[in-house]
Structures are given as structure tokens and as C-alpha cells.
Motif scaffolding. Structure first.
Motif, mmCIF file in Angstrom:
data_model
loop_
_atom_site.group_PDB
_atom_site.id
_atom_site.type_symbol
_atom_site.label_atom_id
_atom_site.label_comp_id
_atom_site.label_asym_id
_atom_site.label_seq_id
_atom_site.Cartn_x
_atom_site.Cartn_y
_atom_site.Cartn_z
ATOM 1 N N THR A 245 82.967 90.501 67.814
ATOM 2 C CA THR A 245 82.931 89.067 67.485
ATOM 3 C C THR A 245 82.881 88.261 68.769
ATOM 4 O OG1 THR A 245 84.246 89.467 65.500
ATOM 5 C CG2 THR A 245 84.136 87.204 66.302
ATOM 6 N N PRO A 246 81.810 87.538 69.022
ATOM 7 C CA PRO A 246 81.726 86.756 70.271
ATOM 8 C C PRO A 246 82.717 85.599 70.268
ATOM 9 C CG PRO A 246 79.548 87.066 69.267
ATOM 10 C CD PRO A 246 80.569 87.467 68.238
ATOM 11 N N ILE A 247 83.323 85.362 71.427
ATOM 12 C CA ILE A 247 84.125 84.155 71.602
ATOM 13 C C ILE A 247 83.616 83.326 72.782
ATOM 14 C CG2 ILE A 247 86.151 85.137 70.472
ATOM 15 C CD1 ILE A 247 87.442 85.467 73.233
ATOM 16 N N ILE A 248 82.865 83.930 73.686
ATOM 17 C CA ILE A 248 82.150 83.218 74.748
ATOM 18 C C ILE A 248 80.746 83.802 74.821
ATOM 19 C CG2 ILE A 248 81.969 82.755 77.237
ATOM 20 C CD1 ILE A 248 84.958 82.893 77.471
ATOM 21 N N GLY A 249 79.765 82.938 75.002
ATOM 22 C CA GLY A 249 78.397 83.405 75.205
ATOM 23 C C GLY A 249 77.675 82.480 76.163
ATOM 24 N N ASN A 250 77.034 83.055 77.165
ATOM 25 C CA ASN A 250 76.275 82.249 78.129
ATOM 26 C C ASN A 250 74.822 82.696 78.144
ATOM 27 O OD1 ASN A 250 75.466 80.492 80.100
ATOM 28 N ND2 ASN A 250 76.830 81.277 81.687
ATOM 29 N N ASP A 251 73.940 81.728 78.090
ATOM 30 C CA ASP A 251 72.491 81.942 78.079
ATOM 31 C C ASP A 251 72.010 82.167 79.506
ATOM 32 O OD1 ASP A 251 69.748 81.824 77.721
ATOM 33 O OD2 ASP A 251 69.771 79.984 76.544
ATOM 34 N N VAL A 252 71.430 83.335 79.776
ATOM 35 C CA VAL A 252 70.902 83.593 81.116
ATOM 36 C C VAL A 252 69.375 83.694 81.117
ATOM 37 C CG1 VAL A 252 73.025 84.578 82.035
ATOM 38 C CG2 VAL A 252 71.386 86.086 80.927
ATOM 39 N N TRP A 253 68.730 83.130 80.083
ATOM 40 C CA TRP A 253 67.296 82.909 80.170
ATOM 41 C C TRP A 253 67.047 81.894 81.286
ATOM 42 C CZ3 TRP A 253 63.094 83.786 76.373
ATOM 43 C CH2 TRP A 253 63.441 84.713 75.375
ATOM 44 N N GLU A 254 65.921 81.990 81.968
ATOM 45 C CA GLU A 254 65.653 81.064 83.071
ATOM 46 C C GLU A 254 65.615 79.607 82.618
ATOM 47 O OE1 GLU A 254 62.188 82.277 85.234
ATOM 48 O OE2 GLU A 254 63.364 83.557 86.567
ATOM 49 N N HIS A 255 65.159 79.357 81.381
ATOM 50 C CA HIS A 255 65.071 77.958 80.955
ATOM 51 C C HIS A 255 66.442 77.298 80.851
ATOM 52 C CE1 HIS A 255 65.092 79.861 76.733
ATOM 53 N NE2 HIS A 255 66.202 79.160 76.781
ATOM 54 N N ALA A 256 67.510 78.094 80.870
ATOM 55 C CA ALA A 256 68.860 77.545 80.782
ATOM 56 C C ALA A 256 69.342 76.972 82.109
ATOM 57 C CB ALA A 256 69.839 78.614 80.302
ATOM 58 N N TYR A 257 68.702 77.355 83.214
ATOM 59 C CA TYR A 257 69.240 76.942 84.516
ATOM 60 C C TYR A 257 68.197 76.667 85.598
ATOM 61 C CZ TYR A 257 68.429 81.879 85.706
ATOM 62 O OH TYR A 257 67.853 83.116 85.917
#
Length: 250
Positions: free
Chosen positions: A203-215
């Protein structure tokens, strides 16, 4: 009566009838049939919710231009494409986003990818808050992080390592496993730990997007800097509530 006389009498009677009415006989008109009503399109199964804060609210950690494009273009595209993919398969009608995600491995790629994209991004926006409004971590979650990783700093270092090691596009997560323990994991593309295809499920409680469009607009190729700065806008109050809910559901 002779034929000419009969004809004259008939003509006179006809003229008298017209004169009595004051006008020529009226022919009844039939009203045209109403045009068929246009079919009302079925409502979209999934919609894009507004962000819980303004596009500029996460400055300077995440810039306004990135947030605008990320939410209104990238996330919107996942929603639009998911609706198309679901509409093409009557067997999926009425299914929730969670029901689609957990059985992603049995679904066409268009459903798996876009359902994941919609779920993941919704989760991502809700993980964050303006730096001045992030909540405090709960004692229970702080203790679990210390027990599992040694310290908060060690946890953040491990999370960063998993995020930078994700080749290409994907996500990095903190999850609660079936045993109740915390674990850091990473998924490719728009997969997530709820899916039946995930290498590590939980069960996720933290998730970070590491696609390039995110940063990329702000950090260019410096994904590690993005991961470091991101903790300033993580809403620990929200994360703590998720941790409590995940344990209660076990």
C-alpha cells in the motif's frame, strides 16, 4: 332539365357556397413531425480533479510552469485516454480506478498505462502541500521509519537512491507491506505497487514521479536535486494518515 341547365345550376350553387364562407375552403395543414432529439453523450467515467492548491503553490521547489503542464496536459491526457480505452471495452464499464489498477496485468496496455497514470498522479498531487502548510509526521510513522531505516536521514537517502536508480521513466514509493513493515520500491512507467504486475506489492503512502516532465524545466537532468528538494513540500500529515489507514486495513 337539360344538361346545360344542370351545369349552370351546379356552378351557381358552388359560387354561393364560396360567397357564404367569405373565402375559399381551407385545407387543414398537418404539423411537421418533430426532429429526433440528439443523443446525450454518456458522461466520462473518469475526470481530472483540480489541484488541492494553486499551480504556483509549490514554488520554488516545483515551478509554476512545470505544475501547469504536468497537471493540465500530462495528467489530463491520461484521463482522456483512459476514458477512450474503457469505452471501447464494455466489460470495463462501471469499474473504479482502484479496480482497474489492481488487475492491471489482465488488461490491455492502454488501460493499464492510463489507469496507472491517472491513479499515480492523483496520489502524487495529494502527497504534496505548500511548504507552509505541510503537516507534521505522526509519532507512529516516525518510529516505524526509525525502526526500518535507522533514521529519517537514512530513509531519505535510501528513497533518493531508489529514485535516481530508476532507469528512464517511473516512480519511487514508500509502501506498507502485507507484514506491516515499511519498504522503498520503484516501478517503471505508470505502474504502481497496488498492481498485480508489481515486483514488490504493498500500500503506497508516499510516491514521487521521476518522469522527466515532473522536474526537467527547473532541474534539467539533475534528478537527484529534485529528489532532495521535494521533501520540503511533502505533506507528512497526509502521509501519516495513509500509514494509519494502511495498518488499520490489515
Amino acid at each position: 332539365m337539360t344538361r346545360p341547365a344542370a351545369f349552370a345550376l351546379a356552378s351557381a350553387l358552388a359560387l354561393a357556397a364560396v360567397g357564404a364562407a367569405g373565402c375559399a375552403p381551407v385545407v387543414a395543414q398537418t404539423a411537421p413531425a418533430p426532429a429526433p432529439a440528439a443523443a446525450t453523450p454518456a458522461p466520462a467515467a473518469f475526470t481530472l480533479a483540480p489541484l488541492p492548491y494553486g499551480y504556483d503553490a509549490l514554488e520554488p521547489v516545483i515551478d509554476t510552469a512545470t505544475m501547469t503542464v504536468h497537471h493540465s496536459k500530462h495528467h489530463q491526457a491520461y484521463v482522456d485516454n483512459l476514458n477512450k480505452a474503457v469505452a471501447a471495452d464494455p466489460a470495463l464499464a462501471g469499474m473504479t480506478i482502484e479496480q482497474l489498477v489492481v488487475r492491471a496485468g489482465t488488461l490491455p496496455a492502454a488501460v493499464r498505462n492510463n489507469a496507472g497514470g491517472h491513479w499515480n498522479h492523483t496520489f502524487f498531487w495529494e502527497t504534496m502541500a505548500p511548504a507552509a502548510r505541510v503537516g507534521a509526521i505522526s509519532p507512529a510513522l516516525a518510529a516505524a521509519i526509525d525502526a526500518q531505516f535507522g533514521s529519517m536521514d537514512a530513509f531519505k537517502a535510501a528513497f533518493k537512491a531508489a529514485g535516481t536508480a530508476r532507469f528512464g521513466s517511473g516512480w519511487v514509493w514508500l509502501i506498507v507491506g502485507a507484514d506491516g513493515k515499511l519498504a522503498i520500491t520503484s516501478t517503471p512507467n505508470q505502474d504502481n505497487p497496488l498492481m498485480d504486475v508489481a515486483e514488490v506489492r504493498g500500500t503506497p503512502i508516499i510516491g514521487n514521479d521521476v518522469w522527466e516532465h515532473a522536474y526537467y524545466l527547473k532541474y534539467q537532468s539533475r534528478r537527484a536535486d529534485y529528489l532532495d528538494g521535494w521533501w520540503q513540500v511533502v505533506d507528512w500529515g497526509k502521509v501519516s494518515a495513509r500509514y494509519a489507514a494502511a495498518n488499520a486495513a490489515r
